[in-house]
Design a protein around this motif. Sequence first.
Motif, short mmCIF file in Angstrom:
data_model
loop_
_atom_site.label_atom_id
_atom_site.label_comp_id
_atom_site.label_asym_id
_atom_site.label_seq_id
_atom_site.Cartn_x
_atom_site.Cartn_y
_atom_site.Cartn_z
N ILE A 28 0.86 -1.18 0.00
CA ILE A 28 0.00 0.00 0.00
C ILE A 28 0.90 1.23 0.00
O ILE A 28 1.78 1.35 0.84
CB ILE A 28 -0.87 0.03 1.27
CG1 ILE A 28 -1.52 -1.31 1.51
CG2 ILE A 28 -1.88 1.15 1.19
CD1 ILE A 28 -2.52 -1.70 0.50
N CYS A 29 0.68 2.11 -0.97
CA CYS A 29 1.61 3.23 -1.03
C CYS A 29 0.91 4.54 -1.28
O CYS A 29 -0.26 4.59 -1.65
CB CYS A 29 2.65 2.98 -2.12
SG CYS A 29 1.94 2.94 -3.75
N SER A 30 1.64 5.60 -1.08
CA SER A 30 1.11 6.93 -1.33
C SER A 30 1.27 7.25 -2.82
O SER A 30 1.96 6.55 -3.55
CB SER A 30 1.87 7.96 -0.49
OG SER A 30 3.23 7.93 -0.84
N ASP A 31 0.64 8.33 -3.24
CA ASP A 31 0.77 8.76 -4.63
C ASP A 31 2.22 9.04 -4.98
O ASP A 31 2.67 8.75 -6.08
CB ASP A 31 -0.04 10.05 -4.87
CG ASP A 31 -1.51 9.75 -5.01
OD1 ASP A 31 -1.83 8.56 -5.19
OD2 ASP A 31 -2.32 10.69 -4.92
N GLN A 32 2.93 9.60 -4.00
CA GLN A 32 4.32 9.97 -4.25
C GLN A 32 5.14 8.75 -4.67
O GLN A 32 5.94 8.81 -5.60
CB GLN A 32 4.90 10.59 -2.97
CG GLN A 32 6.31 11.08 -3.11
CD GLN A 32 6.41 12.34 -3.95
OE1 GLN A 32 5.96 13.40 -3.56
NE2 GLN A 32 7.01 12.22 -5.12
N ILE A 33 4.94 7.65 -3.97
CA ILE A 33 5.72 6.45 -4.27
C ILE A 33 5.35 5.91 -5.64
O ILE A 33 6.21 5.55 -6.45
CB ILE A 33 5.50 5.39 -3.18
CG1 ILE A 33 6.03 5.91 -1.85
CG2 ILE A 33 6.17 4.08 -3.54
CD1 ILE A 33 5.74 5.02 -0.67
N ALA A 34 4.05 5.89 -5.92
CA ALA A 34 3.61 5.38 -7.22
C ALA A 34 4.16 6.26 -8.34
O ALA A 34 4.61 5.76 -9.38
CB ALA A 34 2.09 5.34 -7.27
#
Lengths: 317, 503
Positions: A28-34
Amino acid sequence: MAEAAPNIDKITESVDTIKTELEAHRYICSDQIATAVYLAYHLRKPILIEGPPGVGKTELAKTTADMFALPLIRLQCYEGLDEAKAIYEWKYGKQLLYTQVLKETLDEVLQGAKGFAESVGRLHEFGDIFFSEEFLEPRPLMKALKAEEGCVLLIDEVDKSDHEFESLLLEMLSDYQLSIPEIGTLKAAKEPPMVFLTSNNTREISDALKRRCLHLYIPFPDVDLEQRIINARVPEIPGELRRQLVAFIHELRDMDLKKVPAISETIDWARTLLLLHADSLDPALVRDTLNVILKFQDDIENVNAELTTLTSKATKT
Amino acid sequence: MDRTLTNFIRALRNADIRISTAETLDALSAVELVGYEDRGALKRSLALVLPKTADEKEAFDLCFDQFFSAEDVSGQRGRAGEAGPEDAEAGEDDSEGQGGDGEGGGGGDPEGRQPPAAAGKKKKKAKGAPAPGDQGEEEEDLGPGETSEASSDLGRLLMTDSKVELSMAMTQAGEAVDVREIQVFTQKGLYTRRIMEEMGLGELNREITDLRDSGSIPDRRLGQALRQRREWLREQVRDYVERQFLLHADADGRRLREDLLRKVKLSNVEQRNFRLIQEVVFKMAKKLTALHSRRKKVYKRGQLNLPRTLRNNMSYDGHIFDLHWKSVKVDRPKVFAICDVSGSVAAYARFMLMFLYSLDEVMPKVRSFAFSSDLAEVTELFERNSIEDAIAKTLRDYSGGSTDYGQAFADFKRQCLDDVDNRTTIIVLGDSRNNYGDPRTDILKEMYDRCKRLIWLNPEPRNSWTVGDAEMRRYQAYCHQAEECNSLMHLERIVGNLLRTVQ
């Protein structure tokens, strides 16, 4: 992972598709990581990931490899790591063996050679053979370049390595190629590897290296995100307990501790509590399991002193 | 080339974020990929490419918000047109709407001040071309919209009430007068007027004057409306200049202040500048750290490290393939700092300690001692507290009493002279004013003999070193180096030298 060959083009179509796909692989990741993965794929740039220990830096690389169904090649950095262990090494033993063999057949080889110059000329031919790829033992960096279908290369804890090694990486990171004096330049197969570097910030990474990478800083997640992470990793845990334990961990992170608990500790703790069949936090339970999340005796004592307040804060709805 | 992006990068550099040309190119390709449409995505993408440390990321966030609310997209005219609706809708919800399409080009106006009588404007916009003759059918302040057409360019622009176009014109004018070159805050008024003039203020003024004297009511109403709008525009331009100033000039001013602080005598630093000077100290320390963090090795050329070579070649059957050469690792300096913290020197001690402890990455082995009459080790204070707290505590606990160097040296000898070895550098900070007591140069000599280097930093100018009760002449004989040190610049030079010294 179920499908044989995931459609990479489709996954990397947009930031959102990457995010969903990572979530499907339980990251599960934040937009930043994606966004970082998206840009890294499309710009063909390495990502340098920094952040406190245990926020999922290494995990991101592993999950990305999973997601693209590519092999993961991992290079763990440590002090004293050098090119012989990171790039390539000559198979000295094999070279020696072949030299022995050659010694015995030397007469045959040199038979008919007229004069010294011609003999040396013939021997030279062998010299070149000894330093060919046949005698090369590829190490992680070279393996990554030679991977036909592309791969994910994880250079873990690059801050632990020496400065010299950092400089060694530069060629690899900017051009996806390596220079081997005896052979020449080795270029990446048609798909260059996707490179992840992680750093725990024990020392400053040099500007030259940073310049060649995208820089992703992963901080501790907010309450909401962390709950979703726990939900993905430990789905069996009851919702109320999950809320409480995440709240408790966030209280701890605000405290002045030697080492604050990271996501990996939260997950461990969730598993522990699940094992103990707990369904809500209470001071006694927390006291008994505190050593799962805190790794210093000082910290444990500090937290113990305020345990009741912390627990009641966390259990309050 | 993408003007907006290069301007943004310039603003970032002003905010002390280091961005190389290669990174600029990366940013360009990232922008090509994600486009300007989605502000969040743009920010996230650029945040990956441009700032490369956690601190820089913070500065970047701030800068991005400031810049992309202020900046129109001058290089992206087409996009601006698409993104910022130019018809009635713009007038309708511009007070909130602009924030959303900020990078789209409409965001010249973060406050979203509604132009006066905007309601009327909507109507006019909706009807498109003005319809003369249809005058005065509405209330007083709505009149002008329906009436004569403004003749000057700026007037027409104002009457269209399109914020997008207005801010575009404003930015264009800003570029024309080089508002980015703004240096100091007193120039704000100047640039505001220049931009207004560039946009056609003169013509507008004339028109307004003419209209006031005009006989026809619609004309007069137009004049009224234009006057109101002129004031409104003036405010807009002022805001715009203010933002440009913050983005481009404030950093320059700051740099100027920092430069001054480097040179100013440390005892003269005013309390209010303490924070800034701390930042300067940390910045200097960081620079030195970056310069020296690499642990150097000196190779003794041509000398074979025989044991190591043999060991490493065992696996090759004793054949020597892999040669190892002798080398020496350059030691990180081991520093003992002895600081006089009595009233006159305390200010210097504060900054020297701050400096030394900010360098902990390259100088991990600093031990510090403070004295005015009796000497005590304060290393532990610094280990347990933040630098500022430790300094405050040191000064509080040890600064009383009259200076007695003899006593201090005797204490030092008793406490830790044994720990001084030939790799230690001792730094003494003090004015050597001993109140006519026994200077105990014998102990200093002992220290001098044992250590690698003994550096005496004296905050007083060289010519007063021997005046009055100062014992510098005697002490100097037992120092490897005695320096005047009363500003950050001195300090930086001395510490820099300390780190550079190779055995």
